[in-house]
Design an enzyme around this catalytic site. Structure first.
Site, short mmCIF file in Angstrom:
data_model
loop_
_atom_site.label_atom_id
_atom_site.label_comp_id
_atom_site.label_asym_id
_atom_site.label_seq_id
_atom_site.Cartn_x
_atom_site.Cartn_y
_atom_site.Cartn_z
N SER A 125 -63.17 18.32 -31.66
CA SER A 125 -64.69 17.18 -32.45
C SER A 125 -65.25 16.22 -31.64
O SER A 125 -66.11 16.49 -32.57
CB SER A 125 -63.47 16.79 -33.67
OG SER A 125 -62.28 15.52 -33.29
N LYS B 123 -63.10 16.74 -19.27
CA LYS B 123 -63.57 16.58 -20.82
C LYS B 123 -64.83 16.29 -20.63
O LYS B 123 -65.10 14.70 -20.31
CB LYS B 123 -62.25 15.69 -21.83
CG LYS B 123 -62.64 15.52 -23.39
CD LYS B 123 -61.27 14.52 -24.08
CE LYS B 123 -60.44 13.74 -23.56
NZ LYS B 123 -59.11 13.55 -24.19
N GLU C 89 -55.35 15.75 -14.09
CA GLU C 89 -54.67 17.09 -13.58
C GLU C 89 -54.71 18.69 -14.60
O GLU C 89 -54.27 18.19 -15.70
CB GLU C 89 -53.15 16.88 -12.53
CG GLU C 89 -52.02 17.87 -12.91
CD GLU C 89 -51.15 17.55 -12.09
OE1 GLU C 89 -50.55 18.79 -11.89
OE2 GLU C 89 -51.07 16.08 -12.08
N LEU C 90 -55.14 19.19 -14.46
CA LEU C 90 -54.73 20.67 -14.86
C LEU C 90 -53.28 21.13 -14.95
O LEU C 90 -52.95 20.94 -14.72
CB LEU C 90 -55.73 21.92 -14.71
CG LEU C 90 -55.86 23.19 -15.77
CD1 LEU C 90 -56.89 22.92 -16.82
CD2 LEU C 90 -56.00 24.38 -15.29
N ALA C 91 -52.96 21.52 -17.16
CA ALA C 91 -51.70 21.95 -17.49
C ALA C 91 -51.55 22.14 -17.54
O ALA C 91 -52.77 23.07 -18.15
CB ALA C 91 -50.93 20.32 -18.16
N ASP D 48 -51.44 10.83 -31.40
CA ASP D 48 -51.67 11.85 -32.75
C ASP D 48 -50.96 13.35 -32.16
O ASP D 48 -50.72 13.63 -30.80
CB ASP D 48 -53.22 12.72 -31.05
CG ASP D 48 -54.42 13.60 -32.09
OD1 ASP D 48 -53.37 14.17 -33.12
OD2 ASP D 48 -55.01 14.27 -31.46
N ASN E 18 -51.48 19.10 -27.79
CA ASN E 18 -50.65 18.18 -26.94
C ASN E 18 -49.71 17.92 -26.53
O ASN E 18 -49.87 17.03 -25.98
CB ASN E 18 -51.41 16.76 -27.96
CG ASN E 18 -52.65 16.33 -28.28
OD1 ASN E 18 -53.58 16.69 -27.52
ND2 ASN E 18 -52.51 15.87 -29.69
#
Length: 528
Positions: A215, A233, A321-323, A363, A368
């Site tokens: 969103s 992001k 960092e990419l997870a 959230d 997440n």
């Protein structure tokens, strides 16, 4: 508040966006991959006139091999489409105005059809506003404007059909599963405004098509010059400046056309929602919250927090960092023991956040929480809705939970007044309904053995109390509870969906004693 909590327990939280990963533009041959080596043609170098060193073939090979060994990554929904975000308030207002006109014309056509001989509504007893054509208009408008309007649509998707009509629920379920992404030129504009025209110097590559669209913003996979894979992001333009107007425009439109139930969005809950959305639009704040959690959980054996990439952080851009891993709702096929462990750790985290850290990521979106089976750890994501809780609030709140765990209804009532949930002048019907709701939610912490979350009827029982709670409430609940109860409801829902069996009583009792030991004082007595 109980309305939100009960509805949350009836269904799942919306995913950030997943299903079929779209190939990059270079692989589709629609246009050149716009920056860095193409993921599907990694040895190919394009835009070689751009500044900065590209990856060598050996580095590409090692990065590819490392990626194959890592856990699964989130994927973009196959419903997502590239679509410009209306960035100005006027253009966003025009979108809502167009939706209002479209809904009116659609309803008029439906009523006209019904008035003809043999005519009837698409669904007997349904609203003429909620035709299939109008449903599509709502979905398309919210997915176009995004921001606060889409966020509310996603929130409404998790309301039970006893609160909103099944038709409207189906509309917002489609909204929950869809989020469009902005075109290349609009994304480039945000990157240049936030990171400067030389932003390419900071990365070796950045994929053109996002792997997630939500969103507030969309997320792209990139690689730093040292080979570190990152998630970047990027916020949609205009959403931060339009929060209040978007909320007012959408709710006014929905109340006029389809009749949202009275009390679903009370004034205080709207103010709290707008504040939370403002937090989520501040990526510098989110980066700071992520770093705080990384420190708080540094020694935790089960949870990890990705590192923040400082050089890729501004108010509207956030690099981390990419997870890898799978969201909680995709863990249903795991063994009972693993599911029990995941859910136990999730509840342990909630209790630590509230009563030890007094700082919580609120959230409950299941996307997440990414479970990595190879390491048996969960990576936490998305810290925009993180907030702190004061000791006065937690001192009273832990006593409410303790009273429920002990089965002490009188103390639940008294401590709820201390917490300012109640004034003490409510009707007996309201007080009884409030206490019953607390007692129901306290059942896992009261059970002497393992509590079977999958066998309970918690949601149905709370739903039955909501009409009384809405009708007779004298004061709004503490503002802290809106986000807190969304998070707790999300955790309980995850445990129910995964059919977890957990010994919750010992977990809470240990938390309770640790809490008051850390406060170096005795539990608070009930106010006289």
């Amino acid at each position: 508040m109980w309305l939100e909590l009960g509805a949350m327990l009836r269904t799942t939280c919306g995913p950030l966006g997943r299903a079929v990963r779209l190939p990059c533009a270079g692989a589709l041959r629609l246009r050149p991959h716009w920056w860095g080596p193409c993921r599907d043609c990694l040895a190919q170098r394009v835009h070689q006139d751009q500044p900065g060193r590209g990856l060598t073939e050996d580095e590409i090979r090692r990065a590819r091999e490392a990626r194959l060994r890592k856990a699964p990554r989130p994927q973009l929904s196959d419903r997502s489409r590239e679509r410009k975000v209306p960035a100005s308030r006027i253009s966003r207002l025009a979108s809502f105005g167009g939706l209002a006109v479209g809904l009116g014309l659609g309803a008029l056509a439906e009523v006209t059809k019904k008035s003809l001989p043999g005519g009837s509504l698409q669904h007997e007893g349904s609203s003429p506003f909620l035709t299939e054509a109008n449903a599509e208009r709502i979905v398309q408008t919210l997915c176009t404007v995004r921001g606060a309007a889409l966020k509310i649509g996603q929130m409404l998707s998790i309301q039970d059909n006893s609160l909103i009509s099944p038709q409207l629920q189906r509309v917002f379920e489609r909204v929950r599963q869809s989020a469009d992404f902005m075109p290349r030129w609009q994304m480039m504009k945000v990157l240049e405004e936030e990171l400067g025209k030389d932003w390419q110097d900071k990365v070796a590559s950045l994929e053109e098509v996002p792997f997630a669209a939500a969103s507030i913003g969309q997320v792209h996979q990139g690689v730093l010059k040292d080979g570190t894979e990152v998630a970047v992001k990027i916020q949609y333009p205009g959403v931060a400046e339009s929060i209040q107007s978007d909320v007012q425009n959408l709710l006014a439109l929905l109340k006029m056309s389809v009749g949202l139930p009275e009390g679903l969005f009370a004034e205080q809950s709207l103010q709290t929602l707008q504040q939370e959305l403002a937090w989520e639009c501040d990526y510098r704040r989110e980066a700071a919250c992520a770093q705080t959690f990384k420190k708080l959980l540094a020694d935790d054996p089960f949870f990890r927090v990705p590192a923040v990439v400082e050089e890729l952080c501004t108010t509207r851009v956030l690099g981390m960092e990419l997870a890898g891993g799978i969201p909680l709702d995709q863990c249903q096929g795991l063994s009972q023991d693993i599911r029990n462990q995941i859910c136990f750790q999730l509840l342990r985290l909630c209790l630590r956040e509230l009563f030890e850290f007094r700082f919580m990521q609120t959230d409950p979106n299941w996307a997440n929480f990414l479970y990595d089976a190879s390491s048996h750890k969960v990576t936490l994501l998305d810290f925009g809705a993180s907030r702190a809780f004061g000791t006065e609030f937690t001192d009273h709140y832990i006593e409410v939970v303790k009273a429920a765990a002990d089965g002490d209804r009188d103390r639940v009532l008294q401590k709820s007044q201390d917490l300012k949930f109640l004034t003490g002048f409510e009707t007996k019907a309201f007080s009884d309904a409030h206490v019953e709701a607390v007692m129901i939610l306290g059942e896992p912490f009261a059970a002497s053995g393992s509590y079977d979350f999958g066998a309970g009827e918690t949601a149905r029982r709370i739903q039955g109390l909501i009409p009384v709670l809405l009708r007779h409430r004298l004061r709004p609940p503490p503002e802290e509870t809106y986000a807190l109860h969304r998070k707790l409801a999300g955790a309980f829902l995850a445990c129910a969906r995964l059919h977890a069996h957990i010994a919750c009583r010992d977990l809470f009792q240990d938390t309770y004693h640790r809490y008051w030991a850390s406060r170096q004082t005795l539990p608070l007595p009930a106010a006289s």
